[in-house]
Design a protein around this motif. Structure first.
Motif, mmCIF file in Angstrom:
data_model
loop_
_atom_site.group_PDB
_atom_site.id
_atom_site.type_symbol
_atom_site.label_atom_id
_atom_site.label_comp_id
_atom_site.label_asym_id
_atom_site.label_seq_id
_atom_site.Cartn_x
_atom_site.Cartn_y
_atom_site.Cartn_z
ATOM 1 N N TYR A 28 -1.493 -2.016 -14.180
ATOM 2 C CA TYR A 28 -0.248 -2.356 -14.861
ATOM 3 C C TYR A 28 0.572 -3.385 -14.089
ATOM 4 C CZ TYR A 28 3.975 -1.809 -17.560
ATOM 5 O OH TYR A 28 5.061 -2.057 -18.345
ATOM 6 N N TYR A 29 0.471 -3.347 -12.771
ATOM 7 C CA TYR A 29 1.259 -4.274 -11.972
ATOM 8 C C TYR A 29 0.442 -4.709 -10.770
ATOM 9 C CZ TYR A 29 5.148 -6.443 -9.554
ATOM 10 O OH TYR A 29 5.959 -7.354 -8.933
ATOM 11 N N ASP A 30 0.470 -5.988 -10.476
ATOM 12 C CA ASP A 30 -0.275 -6.558 -9.360
ATOM 13 C C ASP A 30 0.675 -6.746 -8.184
ATOM 14 O OD1 ASP A 30 -2.117 -7.762 -7.743
ATOM 15 O OD2 ASP A 30 -2.075 -9.677 -8.781
ATOM 16 N N TYR A 31 0.732 -5.756 -7.303
ATOM 17 C CA TYR A 31 1.597 -5.856 -6.133
ATOM 18 C C TYR A 31 0.990 -6.839 -5.137
ATOM 19 C CZ TYR A 31 4.262 -1.957 -7.843
ATOM 20 O OH TYR A 31 5.059 -1.166 -8.607
ATOM 21 N N ASN A 32 1.858 -7.589 -4.462
ATOM 22 C CA ASN A 32 1.395 -8.478 -3.413
ATOM 23 C C ASN A 32 2.367 -8.393 -2.248
ATOM 24 O OD1 ASN A 32 3.529 -10.313 -4.115
ATOM 25 N ND2 ASN A 32 2.251 -10.973 -5.817
ATOM 26 N N CYS A 33 2.072 -9.069 -1.179
ATOM 27 C CA CYS A 33 2.849 -8.926 0.054
ATOM 28 C C CYS A 33 4.332 -9.236 -0.132
ATOM 29 C CB CYS A 33 2.243 -9.788 1.157
ATOM 30 S SG CYS A 33 0.622 -9.173 1.693
ATOM 31 N N SER A 34 4.658 -10.157 -1.018
ATOM 32 C CA SER A 34 6.072 -10.507 -1.203
ATOM 33 C C SER A 34 6.875 -9.394 -1.873
ATOM 34 C CB SER A 34 6.200 -11.802 -2.011
ATOM 35 O OG SER A 34 5.684 -11.620 -3.305
ATOM 36 N N ASP A 35 6.201 -8.339 -2.362
ATOM 37 C CA ASP A 35 6.900 -7.200 -2.956
ATOM 38 C C ASP A 35 7.385 -6.216 -1.897
ATOM 39 O OD1 ASP A 35 6.681 -7.797 -5.755
ATOM 40 O OD2 ASP A 35 4.548 -7.368 -5.586
ATOM 41 N N PHE A 36 7.022 -6.444 -0.646
ATOM 42 C CA PHE A 36 7.378 -5.515 0.418
ATOM 43 C C PHE A 36 8.313 -6.171 1.421
ATOM 44 C CE2 PHE A 36 3.145 -4.396 -1.150
ATOM 45 C CZ PHE A 36 3.396 -3.111 -1.599
ATOM 46 N N VAL A 37 9.104 -5.344 2.090
ATOM 47 C CA VAL A 37 10.088 -5.832 3.059
ATOM 48 C C VAL A 37 9.449 -6.030 4.432
ATOM 49 C CG1 VAL A 37 12.265 -5.294 4.215
ATOM 50 C CG2 VAL A 37 11.978 -4.735 1.802
ATOM 51 N N THR A 38 8.605 -5.069 4.833
ATOM 52 C CA THR A 38 7.990 -5.136 6.159
ATOM 53 C C THR A 38 6.477 -4.919 6.052
ATOM 54 O OG1 THR A 38 8.206 -2.758 6.581
ATOM 55 C CG2 THR A 38 10.068 -4.175 7.257
ATOM 56 N N GLN A 39 5.773 -5.268 7.118
ATOM 57 C CA GLN A 39 4.325 -5.061 7.172
ATOM 58 C C GLN A 39 4.024 -3.564 7.136
ATOM 59 O OE1 GLN A 39 2.170 -3.678 9.805
ATOM 60 N NE2 GLN A 39 0.462 -4.028 8.403
ATOM 61 N N GLU A 40 4.832 -2.773 7.823
ATOM 62 C CA GLU A 40 4.599 -1.331 7.862
ATOM 63 C C GLU A 40 4.723 -0.704 6.470
ATOM 64 O OE1 GLU A 40 5.572 -2.627 11.941
ATOM 65 O OE2 GLU A 40 6.495 -2.993 10.006
ATOM 66 N N GLU A 41 5.665 -1.191 5.693
ATOM 67 C CA GLU A 41 5.836 -0.684 4.334
ATOM 68 C C GLU A 41 4.585 -0.988 3.494
ATOM 69 O OE1 GLU A 41 9.494 -0.829 1.353
ATOM 70 O OE2 GLU A 41 8.554 -2.795 1.572
ATOM 71 N N ALA A 42 4.104 -2.214 3.570
ATOM 72 C CA ALA A 42 2.893 -2.593 2.840
ATOM 73 C C ALA A 42 1.705 -1.773 3.333
ATOM 74 C CB ALA A 42 2.627 -4.088 3.001
ATOM 75 N N GLN A 43 1.631 -1.533 4.633
ATOM 76 C CA GLN A 43 0.530 -0.754 5.211
ATOM 77 C C GLN A 43 0.554 0.682 4.683
ATOM 78 O OE1 GLN A 43 -1.650 -2.331 7.444
ATOM 79 N NE2 GLN A 43 -2.959 -0.548 7.218
ATOM 80 N N ARG A 44 1.751 1.290 4.592
ATOM 81 C CA ARG A 44 1.865 2.653 4.065
ATOM 82 C C ARG A 44 1.369 2.716 2.622
ATOM 83 N NH1 ARG A 44 6.610 2.537 6.864
ATOM 84 N NH2 ARG A 44 7.879 2.241 5.001
ATOM 85 N N VAL A 45 1.740 1.724 1.812
ATOM 86 C CA VAL A 45 1.292 1.694 0.418
ATOM 87 C C VAL A 45 -0.227 1.549 0.375
ATOM 88 C CG1 VAL A 45 1.330 0.348 -1.714
ATOM 89 C CG2 VAL A 45 3.466 0.847 -0.508
ATOM 90 N N TYR A 46 -0.755 0.649 1.162
ATOM 91 C CA TYR A 46 -2.209 0.403 1.216
ATOM 92 C C TYR A 46 -2.951 1.683 1.595
ATOM 93 C CZ TYR A 46 -6.577 -1.428 3.231
ATOM 94 O OH TYR A 46 -7.884 -1.661 3.553
ATOM 95 N N GLU A 47 -2.459 2.369 2.626
ATOM 96 C CA GLU A 47 -3.130 3.578 3.103
ATOM 97 C C GLU A 47 -2.982 4.735 2.123
ATOM 98 O OE1 GLU A 47 -1.600 4.140 7.055
ATOM 99 O OE2 GLU A 47 -2.672 2.366 7.801
ATOM 100 N N GLN A 48 -1.800 4.899 1.529
ATOM 101 C CA GLN A 48 -1.596 6.003 0.597
ATOM 102 C C GLN A 48 -2.386 5.800 -0.686
ATOM 103 O OE1 GLN A 48 2.348 7.524 0.103
ATOM 104 N NE2 GLN A 48 1.877 8.436 -1.873
ATOM 105 N N CYS A 49 -2.434 4.569 -1.176
ATOM 106 C CA CYS A 49 -3.155 4.308 -2.424
ATOM 107 C C CYS A 49 -4.660 4.341 -2.222
ATOM 108 C CB CYS A 49 -2.721 2.966 -3.013
ATOM 109 S SG CYS A 49 -0.979 2.938 -3.536
ATOM 110 N N GLY A 50 -5.115 4.064 -1.001
ATOM 111 C CA GLY A 50 -6.532 4.159 -0.688
ATOM 112 C C GLY A 50 -7.397 3.077 -1.307
ATOM 113 N N THR A 51 -6.773 2.007 -1.749
ATOM 114 C CA THR A 51 -7.532 0.930 -2.365
ATOM 115 C C THR A 51 -6.791 -0.377 -2.137
ATOM 116 O OG1 THR A 51 -8.490 0.100 -4.412
ATOM 117 C CG2 THR A 51 -6.421 1.289 -4.600
ATOM 118 N N ASP A 52 -7.520 -1.462 -2.242
ATOM 119 C CA ASP A 52 -6.882 -2.768 -2.068
ATOM 120 C C ASP A 52 -7.121 -3.608 -3.315
ATOM 121 O OD1 ASP A 52 -5.415 -4.756 -0.849
ATOM 122 O OD2 ASP A 52 -7.109 -5.569 0.256
ATOM 123 N N VAL A 53 -6.809 -3.044 -4.464
ATOM 124 C CA VAL A 53 -7.016 -3.784 -5.708
ATOM 125 C C VAL A 53 -6.154 -5.035 -5.764
ATOM 126 C CG1 VAL A 53 -7.702 -1.754 -7.020
ATOM 127 C CG2 VAL A 53 -5.297 -2.434 -6.989
#
Length: 144
Positions: free
Chosen positions: A100-125
């Motif tokens: 439904y939505y294509d998240y990319n790095c500019s949607d996040f404030v910090t690298q750690e925030e993006a990393q948490r999303v990446y790890e919790q979602c378990g995929t890098d679609v």
């Protein structure tokens, strides 16, 4: 050129200037037009642009899929803590799972925030980890 455009897109001030310019253009169309349909269209589009500007200033984001499904702004609000970190990451995982939505790095404030999303979602679609080293959005600032 693409990198520069992505940097500009990720810059809050650039987004605010674009929204402000859009509001000014729509106000001009409304003011100078003699056609009632054009005036009404400019008024509605201007209202939407003002709302977008207000959301941008307030650093408020909504999950549109949840908004359309529930009709509730409260349920679709992406929540952040005092530091601006996303709290309800599950909504992001659900949105990308449903394509439904294509998240990319500019949607996040910090690298750690993006990393948490990446790890919790378990995929890098959304290809947050371009070099496939397990560390996503390495160009974002550290939140530490």
């Amino acid at each position: 050129m693409k990198k520069k455009m992505n940097e500009m897109r990720g810059n809050k001030n650039v987004r605010l200037v674009v929204i402000l310019l859009l509001i000014v253009i729509l106000a001009g169309v409304w003011y100078f037009s003699d056609n009632k349909i054009v005036k009404n269209t400019a008024l509605v589009a201007g209202g939407i642009a003002v709302t977008a500007g207000a959301l941008e200033v307030a650093d408020t984001d909504f999950d549109l899929k949840t908004l359309f499904e529930t009709g509730s702004l409260k349920e679709s609000l992406l929540q952040r803590d005092e530091s601006g970190n996303l709290l309800n990451i599950g909504m992001i995982c659900d949105a990308q799972e449903a394509d439904y939505y294509d998240y990319n790095c500019s949607d996040f404030v910090t690298q750690e925030e993006a990393q948490r999303v990446y790890e919790q979602c378990g995929t890098d679609v959304n290809r947050l980890d371009g070099d496939k080293d397990g560390i996503v959005c390495e160009a974002l600032p550290s939140g530490a």
